[in-house]
Scaffold this active site. Sequence first.
Site, PDB file in Angstrom:
ATOM      1  N   TYR A   1      -1.516  -0.414  10.229  1.00  0.00           N
ATOM      2  CA  TYR A   1      -1.689  -0.858   8.841  1.00  0.00           C
ATOM      3  C   TYR A   1      -0.495  -0.436   7.996  1.00  0.00           C
ATOM      4  O   TYR A   1       0.061  -1.239   7.238  1.00  0.00           O
ATOM      5  CB  TYR A   1      -2.986  -0.291   8.259  1.00  0.00           C
ATOM      6  CG  TYR A   1      -3.234  -0.739   6.835  1.00  0.00           C
ATOM      7  CD1 TYR A   1      -3.624  -2.052   6.564  1.00  0.00           C
ATOM      8  CD2 TYR A   1      -3.061   0.134   5.767  1.00  0.00           C
ATOM      9  CE1 TYR A   1      -3.843  -2.474   5.264  1.00  0.00           C
ATOM     10  CE2 TYR A   1      -3.271  -0.277   4.461  1.00  0.00           C
ATOM     11  CZ  TYR A   1      -3.670  -1.583   4.215  1.00  0.00           C
ATOM     12  OH  TYR A   1      -3.877  -1.999   2.922  1.00  0.00           O
TER      13      TYR A   1
ATOM     14  N   SER B   1       0.862  -1.180   0.000  1.00  0.00           N
ATOM     15  CA  SER B   1       0.000   0.000   0.000  1.00  0.00           C
ATOM     16  C   SER B   1       0.892   1.221   0.000  1.00  0.00           C
ATOM     17  O   SER B   1       1.978   1.201   0.600  1.00  0.00           O
ATOM     18  CB  SER B   1      -0.894   0.016   1.238  1.00  0.00           C
ATOM     19  OG  SER B   1      -1.498   1.290   1.416  1.00  0.00           O
TER      20      SER B   1
END
Length: 253
Positions: A159, A145
């Site tokens: 995350y 990501s």
Amino acid sequence: MQKSLTGKVVLITGGSRGLGAAMAQAFADHGADVAISYAASADKARAVVEKLKATGVRAIAIKSDQADLSTAKPLVDSVLAEFGKLDILVNNAGIVNQGQSVDDASLDEEKYNRQWQVNVMGSIANTRAAASKLTDGGRIIFIGSLLGSYVPFKGVADYAGTKTALGGYARGIARDLGPRNITVNVVQPGAMPTDMNKEVAGELPDLDSFLDLHPIRRFATLEEVAETVCFLAGPHGGYITGETINIAGGLGI
């Protein structure tokens, strides 16, 4: 479309929906035989497999919960039993828990720890299980990501950390497996139209302001990301390894 991956076998973890399903379709369109794993969405996984088979390739879905590290070896063994080999591993499966600041007294540590288990340890387990089985000249691609490199809003520390960890691990594997001409790379999408990204967008105070940070002011399409992964897996991606490729419209430059 040129069938540049005909004869190749790919395993895509978390392939029953979202980006995983889009990548499965792209690989099939390029001629590869496809195995997908799924944790719970059996009906969606079967639907993906039927769609893939309609293109003329072989395809299977394997139930495998990445939170359980002991499932990694049986997953790879199932692919080998069905297809006889494994050329490409796409570590796509992951979960997202975010929205809480690290100093939030109500932080659900168990939930956030599971995110590390699935996103990092699960991907590592899959990679270890596959590494010795991959054909020479094979490919390993991690779906990271952009948050692994650039964090434009709060509440995403864990995350972002899981995705950053994949980058360092991938570079180490690239060193280990380079002598076998196996390439290892990380693709880092920005915002995409998936269920997971809708959860992320829901945490943003102002979606328009977030889009304004992008030189190309829109979300990535699933097809753009999937085709980048297929390029890395294909015949022209053999000299790209240990790299992190952002598909985020210039966010963070």
